[in-house]
Design an enzyme around this catalytic site. Structure first.
Site, PDB file in Angstrom:
ATOM      1  N   ASP A   1       0.858  -1.177   0.000  1.00  0.00           N
ATOM      2  CA  ASP A   1       0.000   0.000   0.000  1.00  0.00           C
ATOM      3  C   ASP A   1       0.904   1.241   0.000  1.00  0.00           C
ATOM      4  O   ASP A   1       2.127   1.147   0.141  1.00  0.00           O
ATOM      5  CB  ASP A   1      -0.967  -0.007   1.195  1.00  0.00           C
ATOM      6  CG  ASP A   1      -2.206   0.830   0.904  1.00  0.00           C
ATOM      7  OD1 ASP A   1      -2.159   1.669  -0.020  1.00  0.00           O
ATOM      8  OD2 ASP A   1      -3.222   0.663   1.589  1.00  0.00           O
TER       9      ASP A   1
HETATM   10  C1  BGC Z   1      -4.990   3.226   0.132  1.00  0.00           C
HETATM   11  C2  BGC Z   1      -5.215   2.198  -0.948  1.00  0.00           C
HETATM   12  C3  BGC Z   1      -5.078   2.819  -2.305  1.00  0.00           C
HETATM   13  C4  BGC Z   1      -3.722   3.462  -2.410  1.00  0.00           C
HETATM   14  C5  BGC Z   1      -3.450   4.093  -3.753  1.00  0.00           C
HETATM   15  C6  BGC Z   1      -3.724   4.009  -0.097  1.00  0.00           C
HETATM   16  O1  BGC Z   1      -3.619   5.083   0.775  1.00  0.00           O
HETATM   17  O2  BGC Z   1      -4.947   2.585   1.384  1.00  0.00           O
HETATM   18  O3  BGC Z   1      -6.478   1.608  -0.785  1.00  0.00           O
HETATM   19  O4  BGC Z   1      -5.276   1.874  -3.292  1.00  0.00           O
HETATM   20  O5  BGC Z   1      -3.612   4.464  -1.412  1.00  0.00           O
HETATM   21  O6  BGC Z   1      -4.183   5.220  -3.944  1.00  0.00           O
END
Ligand code: BGC
Length: 729
Positions: A289
């Site tokens: 993530d």
């Molecule tokens: C979130 C994810 C997301 C990623 C990319 C993160 O902060 O937890 O769910 O896909 O950002 O935007």
């Protein structure tokens, strides 16, 4: 004659040969993906390989004047970018740099959060769960995939299948509620919708099951906190949706932010490698993530960024989202022998495989189509409206709905004329100006025969009560009040936890102020989580939960109020009576003393339970029957129930089939959803619903190591308040 040395040199250097016609094997579309990956890998330098394992950010900046600079900042050989733009030219420019200015021309993989639509925004996933219509969810994901691919996005970070039981957590909006089976079925429907049968040169995109795993258990509903979860719960509740998506062929998985029992998800070898890849055979790759690799330092699991890179990579995270730890430290880690070439090759192959499967080598660029050909197709908007209608849940109705014989309607509340908040969080490229307001939906629905009168009443929060008097005057003059309340979009989603799930005081007070006007009060609620409604429930004549319904929520909602649409949504997440009741969910385990241990101030039951939702039809369930009274482990059998629509309105009913195992060597939830089916039952008709029970799948359970467990003895199979007891021999 000179001997031809080239092939020999090529072999010695370990570089594969060109094909018969001089084209390198990896460029030959007729070769298998494995052959192409193997060939390309042999040609790549270490630096080129490491770049493939990183994901950068592009497109936050919408200023066209800065496009050049933005592209300059991204290394040409980067593996992937999160592409925040829908500007096809910018995308192609970056791709051109990768394809034409690098030695091997490996295309970039463009990812983005296409969560509930790309530009055609449809209801949030929590609402989708309440539709119990996976095939419609699949259709909408296909639509989103098409819009995304035609606009230059190849990969979405969706579906989110984190079973969630704490409505304080803002991310409940992004999942399909509290039940593992519902998350699994909807997750699989999404994967199918995004990916289709074949990603190659189609209008489909790769999916990403996230956030692996246990993220829904964030302590106290506070985002990013650690989670403490037993292996038993991981196996019986949190892992099943992921297993289902892996079986459905999801191309990628995202590791979660949370620490699980002392080992952060992003560095959890047992979960990422042993279970996901070895045991389940996930052949795609894992992306961390956002910044999650670096965050291992904040979590106290790595001394510095370098150690964080080592820990995440060796645990099984192939791609580092955004924080550049892999690129920065892999050369050193290799020199020190802490990671190996082989590990890097394995990780790079997984990423390249997806690029080949998507056809990016053959079609690296996105055609520049006019907007009207890419997004907001009429059939997409129509499907979005249907899903919005099917996901809305009628929570209360004292008979005022569907509305009839009304001449003047007071439309009150901060949500009534809002466009933006109806889209919810993660609105991708959705635009408020494309959305229909609730007011516009009502106008369109009721036409010129009915007069609508509007007053905001109050804002979403704050203490300005100056609009109450006007709202009351309006209510007194009209036949009915439609009060549109709810949450701002940014009150749910990521990093949007709330300590109370009740609406702000000012909205509660507006309900109270209007409830004494002597007119029926229809409360329409748009929000991204279950709410505490205990205070307004007694004052409302009707309450309709419309969630964050997307672009066409207005007409879907108005259709339900007028009776054109018969409500069919059923909750996929419990509505507690109060925030203090959390966690409360239908599939908990039995209490040692069911008659005791209750709260002294409120009942132990929720306000609205899982599966709850009213209809304008009256469905009456018959007795359950099975095609056998002796069941055995290896023989499937069928259970059936007749459901009669004893009303004069056609309606959709969802039959939820639950299994209860009253005694087992591992205690089981009081009931577990194992199957559901939604069907139209015409007025006056009876439909027979069946559940084909495969004992090893539907009656079995898992132990704390994930081994299935099927024990002889009594099982109950139930729908609504009916059940049938069967004995497994
Ligand atoms: C979130 C994810 C997301 C990623 C990319 C993160 O902060 O937890 O769910 O896909 O950002 O935007």
């Amino acid at each position: 004659m000179k001997r031809i040395l080239l092939p020999l040199v090529v072999t010695i250097l370990g570089v594969s040969c060109a094909g018969d016609d001089g084209i390198p094997v990896y460029r030959q579309s007729g070769r298998s993906v494995d052959e192409r990956v193997e060939d390309l890998l042999r040609r790549m330098t270490l630096e080129e390989k490491i770049l493939q394992l990183n994901q950068y950010i592009v497109g936050l900046n919408t200023n066209v004047n800065n496009i050049g600079r933005e592209i300059e900042e991204v290394p040409a050989g980067i593996g992937s970018v999160i592409y925040f733009s829908d500007n096809v030219a910018l995308r192609n420019e970056l791709q051109r740099k990768a394809v034409e200015e690098t030695r091997l021309g490996i295309p970039v993989l463009f990812g983005f959060d296409v969560i509930h639509g790309f530009r055609t925004i449809y209801p949030i996933p929590l609402a989708q769960g309440c539709s119990w219509n996976p095939s419609l969810v699949e259709t909408l994901c296909r639509t989103a995939a098409r819009e995304a691919r035609l606009s230059g996005t190849d990969w979405t970070f969706s579906p989110m299948i984190d079973v969630s039981r704490d409505a304080r957590w803002g991310r409940v909006a992004e999942c399909y509620g509290e039940d593992p089976y519902c998350n699994a079925v909807m997750g699989v429907a999404s994967v199918r919708g995004y990916q289709g049968e074949d990603l190659y040169l189609t209008e489909r995109i790769a999916a990403c099951a996230k956030h692996y795993v246990g993220y829904g258990l964030s302590q106290g509903g506070r985002d990013y906190t650690s989670t403490d979860v037993s292996m038993q719960s991981l196996w019986d509740t949190y892992l099943p949706p992921y297993k289902a998506c892996v079986e459905a062929g999801v191309e990628t998985v995202m590791s979660a932010f949370n620490d699980i029992n002392g080992v952060p998800a992003t560095a959890n070898a047992a979960l990422l490698t042993d279970i996901l890849k070895r045991r389940w055979g996930h052949a795609g790759f894992v992306v961390s993530d956002w910044n999650a690799v670096e965050q291992l330092v904040a979590q106290g699991y790595a001394r510095d960024r370098k150690e964080a890179a080592l820990r995440a990579f060796t645990a099984g995270v192939e791609m580092d989202m955004k924080d550049d730890c892999y690129r920065a430290y892999f050369p050193e880690l290799l020199d020190e022998g802490k990671i190996t070439q082989r590990q890097i090759d394995e990780a790079v192959s997984r990423i390249l495989r997806l690029k080949f499967r998507l056809g990016l080598f053959e079609r690296p660029y996105t055609d520049s189509l006019p907007e009207a050909e890419r997004v907001l197709a009429p059939e997409a908007l129509q499907a979005a409206e249907q899903l919005a209608g099917e996901s809305m849940v009628l929570l209360k109705n004292d008979g005022v709905l569907p509305l009839s014989g009304v001449d003047d309607i007071a439309v009150i509340g901060p949500m009534a004329r809002d466009r933006f908040h109806l889209l919810g969080s993660w609105r991708c490229h959705g635009r408020a100006e494309d959305a229909q307001t609730l007011y516009e939906g009502l106008e369109q629905e009721f036409g010129s025969g009915v007069s609508l009168h509007y007053a905001p009443g109050c804002d979403f929060d704050g203490s300005d009560r100056s609009g109450f008097a006007r709202a009351r005057q309006l209510a007194a003059r009209c036949d009915v009040v439609i009060l549109c309340l709810g949450e701002r979009a940014e009150w749910s989603g990521e990093n949007a936890s709330r300590s109370t799930i009740a609406l702000p005081e000012i909205q509660q007070e507006l309900v109270e102020a209007l409830s004494t006007c002597g007119k029926p009060l229809v409360v329409v609620l748009s929000n991204g989580r279950p709410l505490d409604l205990h205070r307004m429930e007694p004052l409302a004549s009707a309450m309709l939960e419309i969630w964050q319904p997307g672009l066409r929520g207005g007409s879907a909602m108005a259709g339900i109020l007028s009776g054109r649409v018969n409500p069919s949504g059923r909750l996929c997440m419990t509505f507690p009576r109060s925030t203090g009741q959390i966690p409360i969910f239908y599939n908990s385990r039995s209490s040692a003393r069911p008659d005791q241990g209750h709260y002294q101030d409120i009942s132990n039951t929720p306000l609205y339970e899982f599966g709850y939702g009213l209809s304008y039809s009256k469905f009456v369930y018959g007795e359950l029957s099975a095609d056998t009274d002796r069941i055995s482990a290896h023989e499937p059998f069928t259970v059936r129930v007749d459901v009669t629509n004893e009303s004069d309105v056609d309606g959709y009913e969802t039959v939820h089939w639950y299994v209860t195992d009253p005694c087992c060597s591992i205690t089981r939830p009081v009931k577990e959803l194992r199957y559901f089916e939604k069907r139209l039952i015409p007025a006056g008709a009876t439909e027979t619903f069946t559940f084909r029970v495969v004992p090893e799948r539907d009656l079995a359970y898992v132990d704390s190591e994930g081994n299935p467990l099927l024990e002889a003895g009594e099982f109950r199979i139930g729908v609504k308040d009916r059940s049938l007891t069967l004995n497994l021999e």
